[in-house]
Motif scaffolding. Structure first.
Motif, PDB file in Angstrom:
ATOM      1  N   ASP A 194      80.116 -45.907  94.955  1.00  8.94           N
ATOM      2  CA  ASP A 194      79.895 -45.562  96.371  1.00  8.94           C
ATOM      3  C   ASP A 194      80.842 -46.309  97.306  1.00  8.94           C
ATOM      4  O   ASP A 194      81.043 -47.521  97.173  1.00  8.94           O
ATOM      5  CB  ASP A 194      78.452 -45.876  96.772  1.00  8.94           C
ATOM      6  CG  ASP A 194      77.470 -44.910  96.125  1.00  8.94           C
ATOM      7  OD1 ASP A 194      77.920 -43.828  95.704  1.00  8.94           O
ATOM      8  OD2 ASP A 194      76.277 -45.242  96.039  1.00  8.94           O
TER       9      ASP A 194
ATOM     10  N   LYS B  63      87.533 -42.544 101.140  1.00 16.46           N
ATOM     11  CA  LYS B  63      87.132 -41.321 100.433  1.00 16.46           C
ATOM     12  C   LYS B  63      88.279 -40.305 100.415  1.00 16.46           C
ATOM     13  O   LYS B  63      88.529 -39.650  99.398  1.00 16.46           O
ATOM     14  CB  LYS B  63      85.893 -40.704 101.090  1.00 16.46           C
ATOM     15  CG  LYS B  63      84.635 -41.555 100.921  1.00 16.46           C
ATOM     16  CD  LYS B  63      83.433 -40.893 101.580  1.00 16.46           C
ATOM     17  CE  LYS B  63      82.180 -41.748 101.403  1.00 16.46           C
ATOM     18  NZ  LYS B  63      80.987 -41.126 102.006  1.00 16.46           N
TER      19      LYS B  63
ATOM     20  N   SER C 123      81.275 -35.556  97.875  1.00 15.25           N
ATOM     21  CA  SER C 123      80.098 -35.064  98.608  1.00 15.25           C
ATOM     22  C   SER C 123      79.403 -36.243  99.290  1.00 15.25           C
ATOM     23  O   SER C 123      79.801 -37.396  99.149  1.00 15.25           O
ATOM     24  CB  SER C 123      79.127 -34.393  97.626  1.00 15.25           C
ATOM     25  OG  SER C 123      78.538 -35.365  96.789  1.00 15.25           O
ATOM     26  N   LYS C 124      78.319 -35.940 100.020  1.00 12.39           N
ATOM     27  CA  LYS C 124      77.551 -36.993 100.711  1.00 12.39           C
ATOM     28  C   LYS C 124      76.967 -37.997  99.724  1.00 12.39           C
ATOM     29  O   LYS C 124      76.698 -39.143 100.071  1.00 12.39           O
ATOM     30  CB  LYS C 124      76.424 -36.366 101.534  1.00 12.39           C
ATOM     31  CG  LYS C 124      76.925 -35.623 102.768  1.00 12.39           C
ATOM     32  CD  LYS C 124      75.773 -35.047 103.560  1.00 12.39           C
ATOM     33  CE  LYS C 124      76.297 -34.305 104.805  1.00 12.39           C
ATOM     34  NZ  LYS C 124      75.182 -33.708 105.575  1.00 12.39           N
TER      35      LYS C 124
END
Length: 517
Positions: free
Chosen positions: A370, A377, A401-402
């Motif tokens: 993460d 990102k 993605s989230k």
């Protein structure tokens, strides 16, 4: 940057390894028993037409019928069927495609029953090899690939690879190909054609037309389920698609493969003929190039990332899942975000390599570590796309993605390659139990005494685990010296790491095992 191709001939086929700066990036196994290769053209027979799927099942000799969807028929399927019928009629000479009148295109939204019927014979090309429980996937849009171009029968269009960006070069190639293109053949110009002279392009085009004409001649005597046009070997097809200035070595240990590759290189790139070499070393070719070791370390469920961290790769029927872990890298950077970015960027490079190496296809979901910053990102997404650029398969990479997941789809035309990296323990043979190791030295001494005195053997050798080898040979008055003083015979002791710690073999001078008793 260097590219090397190493080809190892085995009893069941040949193993092909592509090395990039000595690092393994592609591995293929060409099985002698594999009949159905992507690119092969067969004379198939329609077994079943299924209205609900708008598809047909075609018999091409595989244990399961191959699948042909209406959309894979191609707009020119009527021309193909008519030409095939003319070519298989024994009365006439084989038809020339240049004199053939092209039939109208089929309706894009039509039904397969309007085109095919049960037991009808049809020319089909394999676009996907049999994978898992599925038979081959077929198409009627035939194409024959060469070094600089691909020819498509029953078409008249000329298309140029999008990777050729120079508008002047595109115009030049379009003008050249249009001037030499035979009637009723469409042409797709490949990226490697950039900057090539008309003589090279013309030679490649004539070779492809000859392959087509030889296949047409073969149709006169061909029976259903028979191969009409065969794709070249996997090694040659890799050279056709990838050979460029950075290629500096092609090495094989087989004379036949050496001759075949050299002949093929002479046809497509005569200036590169000298890079083909025949390996004559004593060690096995894959051992010499360090490939065997890489195969064992790269195909496990867990794969290390250079500089710290590791990947966990899981395979399911529906998709592939890759989990990225930081491992011992967690303390190397200043903060968690920097650590995550560093490991993720290294992981992206290794993942791109693993996808090519294992030929993983379908949907791949990657769980990166993460990260919170949007810029990081974006950087990871850009890095992943860059690393995938050398992949010859079609692919799509989606941004994170989230939930921090990245999704990749990669075209799969062959079964995924998987090499077992688990080995049985030679000591226990997988049982988890061994006989008391303290007794092994006594057993060896008792058997040696029996062999020398009862069986009266000469020039005895003993093959042992390295630990036992040290036990019997180390020191001034080692066990072996004591045997010499006792039996007046020198015992040769061989170190063999493939044997378990409780295993040993008595051998003759020629290496044959001595039976005791």
């Amino acid at each position: 940057m260097s590219n090397e191709l190493v080809i190892n001939s085995t009893q069941n086929g040949c193993r092909i390894a592509l090395l990039k700066d000595k690092s393994l990036v592609e591995f293929h196994f060409e099985d002698n028993g594999t009949q159905f290769t992507v690119g092969d053209v067969y004379l198939g027979a329609v077994k079943k037409v299924v209205q609900g799927l708008n598809a047909a099942f075609i018999d091409i000799g595989y244990e399961k019928d191959a699948f042909l969807h209406y959309l894979d028929l191609g707009p020119k399927v009527k021309s193909l069927n008519k030409f095939s019928k003319l070519a298989s009629t024994k009365k006439n000479a084989y038809p020339k495609i240049s004199n053939f009148k092209i039939e109208p295109d089929i309706d894009k939204f039509g039904k397969i029953s309007q085109v095919l019927s049960k037991n009808q014979q049809i020319l089909v090309q394999i676009v996907k090899e049999p994978i898992s429980s599925k038979g081959p996937r077929l198409s009627c849009e035939l194409s024959i690939a060469g070094r600089y171009m691909v020819i498509v029968p029953f078409s008249n269009t000329v298309n140029i690879s999008k990777k050729i960006g120079d508008s002047e070069e595109r115009k030049r190639l379009m003008r050249l190909i249009s001037s030499i293109k035979p009637e009723n053949f469409g042409i797709i110009i490949r990226t490697v054609a950039q900057g090539k002279e008309v003589a090279d392009l013309d030679r490649d085009l004539k070779n492809l037309v000859k392959i087509w004409e030889d296949g047409v001649k073969k149709m006169k005597t061909a029976k259903p389920r028979e191969k009409v046009i065969g794709e070249i070997s996997r090694a040659s097809s890799m050279l056709r698609d990838m050979l460029n200035e950075s290629f500096d070595s092609i090495t094989t240990d087989d004379k036949e493969i050496y001759d075949e590759v050299k002949s093929y290189i002479k046809t497509i790139a005569p200036d590169k003929e000298k890079i083909v070499k025949k390996y004559n070393g004593k060690a096995k070719i894959f051992e010499n190039f360090g490939i065997e070791k890489q195969l064992k370390t790269l195909f496990g469920q867990s794969v290390s990332i250079p500089g710290g961290g590791y990947l966990i790769i899981e395979h399911t029927e529906a998709l592939h899942v890759i989990d990225v872990n930081s491992g011992n890298k967690s303390n190397a950077e200043e903060d968690q975000e920097t650590t995550a970015l560093t490991v993720n960027l290294q992981a992206a490079k290794e993942i791109a390599r693993q996808l090519r190496l294992r030929d993983m296809g379908g949907i791949i979901v990657i769980d990166f570590i993460d990260m919170k910053k949007p810029d990081n990102k974006k950087l990871l997404f850009k890095k992943m796309k860059e690393e995938m650029q050398d992949d010859r398969s079609k692919f799509t990479v989606l941004p994170l993605s989230k939930f921090g997941l990245m999704q990749i789809t990669r075209q799969r035309v062959r079964p995924e390659l998987n090499i077992s990296t688990l080995e049985k323990c030679p000591s226990c043979n997988g049982t988890g139990k061994i006989s008391a190791s303290i007794l092994v030295s006594d057993q060896i001494e008792q058997n040696l005494e029996y062999i020398l005195q009862k069986q009266n053997e000469h020039n005895v050798q003993i093959a042992l685990h390295p630990y036992l080898h040290s036990y019997f040979t180390k020191g001034i008055f080692s066990k072996r010296v004591k045997w010499f003083l006792k039996y007046h015979k020198w015992i040769n002791i061989i170190e063999d790491s493939s044997l378990g710690i409780t295993e040993f073999k008595f051998l003759t001078k020629t290496g044959e095992e001595i039976e005791i008793g």
